[in-house]
Design a protein around this motif. Sequence first.
Motif, PDB file in Angstrom:
ATOM      1  N   ASP A  35       0.807  -1.141   0.023  1.00 24.41           N
ATOM      2  CA  ASP A  35      -0.021  -0.006   0.118  1.00 24.41           C
ATOM      3  C   ASP A  35       0.921   1.338   0.101  1.00 24.41           C
ATOM      4  O   ASP A  35       1.480   1.367   1.067  1.00 24.41           O
ATOM      5  N   ARG A  37      -0.079   4.267  -0.758  1.00 28.36           N
ATOM      6  CA  ARG A  37      -0.975   5.534  -0.670  1.00 28.36           C
ATOM      7  C   ARG A  37      -0.150   6.678   0.276  1.00 28.36           C
ATOM      8  O   ARG A  37       0.190   6.143   1.338  1.00 28.36           O
ATOM      9  N   ARG A  44      -6.136   6.516   5.693  1.00 28.89           N
ATOM     10  CA  ARG A  44      -5.555   5.203   5.165  1.00 28.89           C
ATOM     11  C   ARG A  44      -5.913   4.190   6.246  1.00 28.89           C
ATOM     12  O   ARG A  44      -4.881   3.273   6.278  1.00 28.89           O
ATOM     13  N   THR A  47      -6.677  -1.057   4.729  1.00 29.41           N
ATOM     14  CA  THR A  47      -5.707  -1.493   3.652  1.00 29.41           C
ATOM     15  C   THR A  47      -5.926  -3.151   3.089  1.00 29.41           C
ATOM     16  O   THR A  47      -6.719  -3.471   3.916  1.00 29.41           O
ATOM     17  N   CYS A  76      -2.609   2.244  -4.883  1.00 29.57           N
ATOM     18  CA  CYS A  76      -3.031   3.380  -4.343  1.00 29.57           C
ATOM     19  C   CYS A  76      -4.460   3.494  -4.203  1.00 29.57           C
ATOM     20  O   CYS A  76      -5.124   2.558  -3.839  1.00 29.57           O
ATOM     21  N   TRP A  77      -5.029   4.804  -4.433  1.00 32.77           N
ATOM     22  CA  TRP A  77      -6.422   4.944  -4.186  1.00 32.77           C
ATOM     23  C   TRP A  77      -7.412   4.356  -5.150  1.00 32.77           C
ATOM     24  O   TRP A  77      -8.419   3.740  -4.767  1.00 32.77           O
ATOM     25  N   ASP A  78      -7.242   4.644  -6.291  1.00 28.79           N
ATOM     26  CA  ASP A  78      -8.308   4.383  -7.440  1.00 28.79           C
ATOM     27  C   ASP A  78      -7.623   4.750  -8.636  1.00 28.79           C
ATOM     28  O   ASP A  78      -6.465   4.980  -8.893  1.00 28.79           O
ATOM     29  N   CYS A  81      -5.532   7.810  -9.716  1.00 29.08           N
ATOM     30  CA  CYS A  81      -4.566   7.967  -8.571  1.00 29.08           C
ATOM     31  C   CYS A  81      -3.130   7.595  -9.391  1.00 29.08           C
ATOM     32  O   CYS A  81      -3.091   6.508 -10.016  1.00 29.08           O
ATOM     33  N   GLY A 104      -6.708   0.111  -7.668  1.00 29.93           N
ATOM     34  CA  GLY A 104      -6.238   0.588  -6.212  1.00 29.93           C
ATOM     35  C   GLY A 104      -7.107  -0.210  -5.200  1.00 29.93           C
ATOM     36  O   GLY A 104      -7.825  -1.283  -5.803  1.00 29.93           O
ATOM     37  N   ALA A 106      -9.834   0.983  -4.172  1.00 29.39           N
ATOM     38  CA  ALA A 106     -11.227   1.184  -4.306  1.00 29.39           C
ATOM     39  C   ALA A 106     -11.849   0.102  -5.315  1.00 29.39           C
ATOM     40  O   ALA A 106     -12.985  -0.392  -4.882  1.00 29.39           O
TER      41      ALA A 106
END
Length: 130
Positions: A35, A37, A44, A47, A76-78, A81, A104, A106
């Motif tokens: 992870d 991010r 955060r 995870t 990461c996020w999505d 990102c 990510g 998401a």
Amino acid sequence: MNSLDFFNARLEATISPMDYLRSSKDNPEKYFLMDVRNGPSEVRSLTIKGARVIPEHDLPHRLEDIPKDKEIIVYCWDVWCNTAAKAAKILLEKGYQVKELTGGIASWREMNFPVSACTEGDTDKDACGC
């Protein structure tokens, strides 16, 4: 670059959540999930289960925590990102084998795949890699 070259490169550089989950069950020692991010720990707090948390901005100082003998999967996020791509670039330049987890966390959560709570203050740091 033609379309075929583009899609071959994309498949070489990424892995879908479903493909990662299946492959990591078949061969759990092959991968090191990270992870990467950035941002405050409170955003955060979840995870992917089994991931090590090494934010992208800390990566240059934490390379000794990352095994060279495994395929590194970063997320990461999505889809919007690019933090995982930045982390992948750093690792690739240092000789690591790296793929980005598409979508990510998401996408992972959308599929109801396993996540764990993780905070920087956790006493069991090995559980989430914080």
